[in-house]
Write a protein that holds these residues in place. Sequence first.
Motif, short mmCIF file in Angstrom:
data_model
loop_
_atom_site.label_atom_id
_atom_site.label_comp_id
_atom_site.label_asym_id
_atom_site.label_seq_id
_atom_site.Cartn_x
_atom_site.Cartn_y
_atom_site.Cartn_z
N GLU A 125 30.23 30.65 28.24
CA GLU A 125 30.98 30.97 29.45
C GLU A 125 31.84 32.21 29.19
O GLU A 125 32.63 32.22 28.23
CB GLU A 125 31.89 29.80 29.81
N ARG A 126 31.65 33.21 30.01
CA ARG A 126 32.42 34.44 29.85
C ARG A 126 33.04 34.81 31.19
O ARG A 126 32.76 34.21 32.22
CB ARG A 126 31.54 35.58 29.34
N GLY A 127 33.90 35.81 31.15
CA GLY A 127 34.51 36.27 32.38
C GLY A 127 35.18 37.61 32.20
O GLY A 127 35.30 38.13 31.08
N ILE A 128 35.63 38.17 33.30
CA ILE A 128 36.37 39.44 33.31
C ILE A 128 37.58 39.26 34.20
O ILE A 128 37.46 38.87 35.37
CB ILE A 128 35.50 40.61 33.80
N ALA A 129 38.75 39.53 33.65
CA ALA A 129 39.99 39.51 34.41
C ALA A 129 40.44 40.95 34.63
O ALA A 129 40.36 41.78 33.72
CB ALA A 129 41.06 38.73 33.66
N GLU A 130 40.87 41.26 35.84
CA GLU A 130 41.24 42.63 36.18
C GLU A 130 42.67 42.69 36.69
O GLU A 130 43.08 41.86 37.51
CB GLU A 130 40.28 43.19 37.23
N VAL A 131 43.44 43.67 36.20
CA VAL A 131 44.79 43.90 36.69
C VAL A 131 45.12 45.38 36.57
O VAL A 131 44.85 46.01 35.55
CB VAL A 131 45.82 43.03 35.91
N VAL A 160 45.80 24.82 33.66
CA VAL A 160 45.72 26.28 33.75
C VAL A 160 45.29 26.83 32.39
O VAL A 160 46.00 26.68 31.40
CB VAL A 160 47.08 26.88 34.17
N ILE A 161 44.13 27.46 32.35
CA ILE A 161 43.59 28.03 31.12
C ILE A 161 43.96 29.51 31.02
O ILE A 161 44.30 30.01 29.95
CB ILE A 161 42.05 27.86 31.07
N ILE A 162 43.89 30.22 32.11
CA ILE A 162 44.34 31.61 32.19
C ILE A 162 45.36 31.69 33.31
O ILE A 162 45.09 31.27 34.44
CB ILE A 162 43.15 32.56 32.46
N PRO A 163 46.56 32.17 33.04
CA PRO A 163 47.64 32.15 34.04
C PRO A 163 47.33 32.99 35.27
O PRO A 163 46.50 33.91 35.23
CB PRO A 163 48.85 32.70 33.27
N PHE A 164 48.01 32.67 36.34
CA PHE A 164 47.79 33.37 37.62
C PHE A 164 48.53 34.71 37.60
O PHE A 164 49.61 34.87 38.18
CB PHE A 164 48.28 32.51 38.78
N GLU A 165 47.90 35.70 36.94
CA GLU A 165 48.54 37.00 36.75
C GLU A 165 47.65 38.18 37.11
O GLU A 165 48.08 39.32 36.99
CB GLU A 165 48.96 37.16 35.28
N TYR A 166 46.44 37.93 37.58
CA TYR A 166 45.45 39.00 37.68
C TYR A 166 45.07 39.31 39.12
O TYR A 166 45.19 38.46 40.01
CB TYR A 166 44.21 38.64 36.86
N THR A 184 55.70 37.87 46.74
CA THR A 184 55.50 38.80 47.85
C THR A 184 54.35 38.36 48.76
O THR A 184 54.07 39.02 49.77
CB THR A 184 55.20 40.21 47.31
N GLY A 185 53.69 37.26 48.41
CA GLY A 185 52.55 36.78 49.18
C GLY A 185 51.22 37.30 48.71
O GLY A 185 50.17 36.92 49.25
N LEU A 186 51.23 38.17 47.67
CA LEU A 186 49.99 38.71 47.13
C LEU A 186 49.32 37.65 46.25
O LEU A 186 49.96 37.03 45.42
CB LEU A 186 50.28 39.96 46.31
N LEU A 187 48.01 37.47 46.43
CA LEU A 187 47.28 36.49 45.64
C LEU A 187 47.08 36.97 44.21
O LEU A 187 46.63 38.10 43.98
CB LEU A 187 45.91 36.19 46.27
N ARG A 188 47.42 36.10 43.27
CA ARG A 188 47.23 36.38 41.86
C ARG A 188 46.25 35.36 41.29
O ARG A 188 46.40 34.15 41.51
CB ARG A 188 48.55 36.32 41.08
N PHE A 189 45.26 35.82 40.52
CA PHE A 189 44.15 34.98 40.09
C PHE A 189 44.34 34.48 38.66
O PHE A 189 44.92 35.16 37.81
CB PHE A 189 42.84 35.76 40.20
N GLY A 190 43.82 33.28 38.43
CA GLY A 190 43.79 32.67 37.11
C GLY A 190 42.59 31.75 36.99
O GLY A 190 41.69 31.75 37.86
N VAL A 191 42.54 30.92 35.94
CA VAL A 191 41.43 30.00 35.71
C VAL A 191 41.99 28.62 35.40
O VAL A 191 42.92 28.47 34.60
CB VAL A 191 40.53 30.48 34.56
#
Length: 318
Positions: free
Chosen positions: A299-305, A275-281, A261-268
């Motif tokens: 190294e830490r992080g927060i993924a939001e969906v 790709v360590i974390i898929p582009f789903e967030y 849909t053109g919406l940006l989805r984030f990953g790592v």
Amino acid sequence: DYADSFSNGFAVVGKGEKNDRRFGLIDRQGREVVPCIYADVAGFSSGLARVQEGTDSVRRYGYVDTLGQVVIPLKYDYARDFSEGMAVVAKGEWSGKSGYGKRDFEFTGKYGFIDRRGNEVIAPIYDGAADFSEVLAAVGQMGKYYVRWGFVDAAGTLVIPCKYYEVSSFRNGRAVVCIVSGGALKYGSIDRNGREILPCIYDWVQHTPFGTTWVGEGEDFASRACTLLDVSGKPLIDYKVYQVNPSGKFGHASAAVPDSTGLLRFGVLDGRGRVIIPFEYDDITIFSEWDSAATAYVERGIAEVKGKKYPFALRRGE
């Protein structure tokens, strides 16, 4: 009345009210090895600490040793900490104003370098200078319109001519450089011999610890199209990513790709493009924390969906 964290076995401390505070250094036993008599004090680097007398437009800088003895007199109008046995010093003047609790001053002068004995090893002839890194230091000379940057070695030889609009320090044998092309800033990278690794054709360049390089086209961060290149300059990923943030200490980067849909989805991605974390967030933030038990950064992080947050950890090499 003030205390900073310990570094190299010493900590900066201060006594007095904020507007008239004086600074010194203590060791791990709490002994005041550098008395609280200075307007400013930096931590020890190469066994010497930079100290300052005076503020605003009248300042003098010098260096003390771990016994608190002044070993390089306070005779410079500007000075930086030692790096690789050399320190930037300068003669010139501070100009600006102070008031309403704020001080806004800028230094103008000529920069050179001294060694740990206080010997002037590179004369103050430059209009800008940065710390030594990997045996080279960036220096600037005023051109017709702006300061142009190159690199000198510890003998003062200008090994890379002053021809760049801006430069980074060398890391892992590479430095990012920038030229003005067609009225725009274009970035590339060079090695320590001044040889071009990447041509100055990109709007953004950032190296990773693995010899790979992020490059981007587009001046606006939100819409900049980026890819990751290997040491030969070939793409490691066969697609473009956006809003790249390579802030991870281990080479990791958060990034985004558009969905159907053109919406940006984030990953790592890691520093090699995997790709360590898929582009789903909806969003991802990476940060590093000091783990005192492991005596290392974690190294830490927060993924939001969909309004939910998911913490995660990343390991070196993963």
